[in-house]
Scaffold this motif. Structure first.
Motif, short mmCIF file in Angstrom:
data_model
loop_
_atom_site.label_atom_id
_atom_site.label_comp_id
_atom_site.label_asym_id
_atom_site.label_seq_id
_atom_site.Cartn_x
_atom_site.Cartn_y
_atom_site.Cartn_z
N PRO A 28 12.54 33.34 65.73
CA PRO A 28 11.09 33.54 65.65
C PRO A 28 10.53 33.06 64.32
O PRO A 28 11.26 32.94 63.33
CB PRO A 28 10.92 35.04 65.81
CG PRO A 28 12.22 35.62 65.43
CD PRO A 28 13.27 34.60 65.70
N PRO A 29 9.24 32.79 64.28
CA PRO A 29 8.61 32.38 63.02
C PRO A 29 8.57 33.55 62.05
O PRO A 29 8.66 34.71 62.43
CB PRO A 29 7.20 31.97 63.44
CG PRO A 29 6.93 32.80 64.65
CD PRO A 29 8.27 32.93 65.35
N THR A 30 8.40 33.23 60.79
CA THR A 30 8.22 34.28 59.79
C THR A 30 6.82 34.86 59.94
O THR A 30 5.93 34.23 60.54
CB THR A 30 8.37 33.70 58.37
OG1 THR A 30 7.33 32.74 58.16
CG2 THR A 30 9.74 33.07 58.16
N ALA A 31 6.63 36.03 59.38
CA ALA A 31 5.29 36.64 59.40
C ALA A 31 4.31 35.75 58.65
O ALA A 31 3.15 35.62 59.07
CB ALA A 31 5.35 38.03 58.80
N ALA A 32 4.76 35.09 57.59
CA ALA A 32 3.88 34.19 56.84
C ALA A 32 3.41 33.03 57.70
O ALA A 32 2.24 32.64 57.65
CB ALA A 32 4.60 33.68 55.59
#
Length: 169
Positions: A28-32
């Motif tokens: 998954p992508p980072t929160a940023a």
């Protein structure tokens, strides 16, 4: 590092809503990265529709996006998807995350001594509407946030020393 399968920049749907999409495979992508998609949508809203969003509301949108993507990353295996879109002619932002886990989210009781487990309560408190539903592949969580905060109507509702109706001086 996330590997986006699809990214649509400043998309506009047939209903005149602005949209941002981010899909991922195994990682998954980072929160940023997810917050960057929220910033891109809010920027497009400002530049194409001249809708200004307060810094506090923009922070709330970023926080909800971060929490929902982080929860999907933490609790669901496999691919997922984030969609951020405007609704109600730019008065609302709708954040939807799809993941592969059929387990429905359960808010945990508040506990100031616990390091985690507060995300869903935060999302619920910031959202005007929060829904979760199962899909054929897992579930989708949708949070809606009003982009324009209205001041509270009527007299101040502060309580000082337990006496309702008194306002601080």
């Amino acid at each position: 590092m996330s590997q986006p399968l699809m990214k649509q920049a400043e998309g506009q749907g047939p209903d005149d809503a602005l949209r941002r999409h981010l899909a991922w495979g195994g990682t998954p992508p980072t929160a940023a990265r997810a917050r960057a998609e929220a910033d891109a949508l809010l920027s497009a809203l400002h530049h194409t529709r001249q809708v200004r969003v307060s810094p506090r509301t923009a922070d709330d949108v970023r926080l909800v996006v971060s929490e929902l993507v982080t929860n999907a990353a933490r609790h669901a295996p496999g691919p997922g998807r984030l969609e951020i879109q405007t609704a109600d002619h730019g008065r609302t932002v709708r954040i939807t995350v799809w993941d592969t886990s059929p387990a429905m989210p359960q808010p945990q009781p508040a506990n100031p001594h616990r390091a985690g487990g507060h995300g869903l309560r935060i999302v619920k408190s910031l959202s005007t509407r929060l829904t979760a539903q199962r899909t054929g592949e897992g579930k989708q969580i949708t949070a809606e946030l009003a982009l324009h905060q209205r001041p509270p109507a009527g007299p101040s509702r502060y309580h000082v020393d337990g006496a309702p109706g008194r306002t601080p001086g």
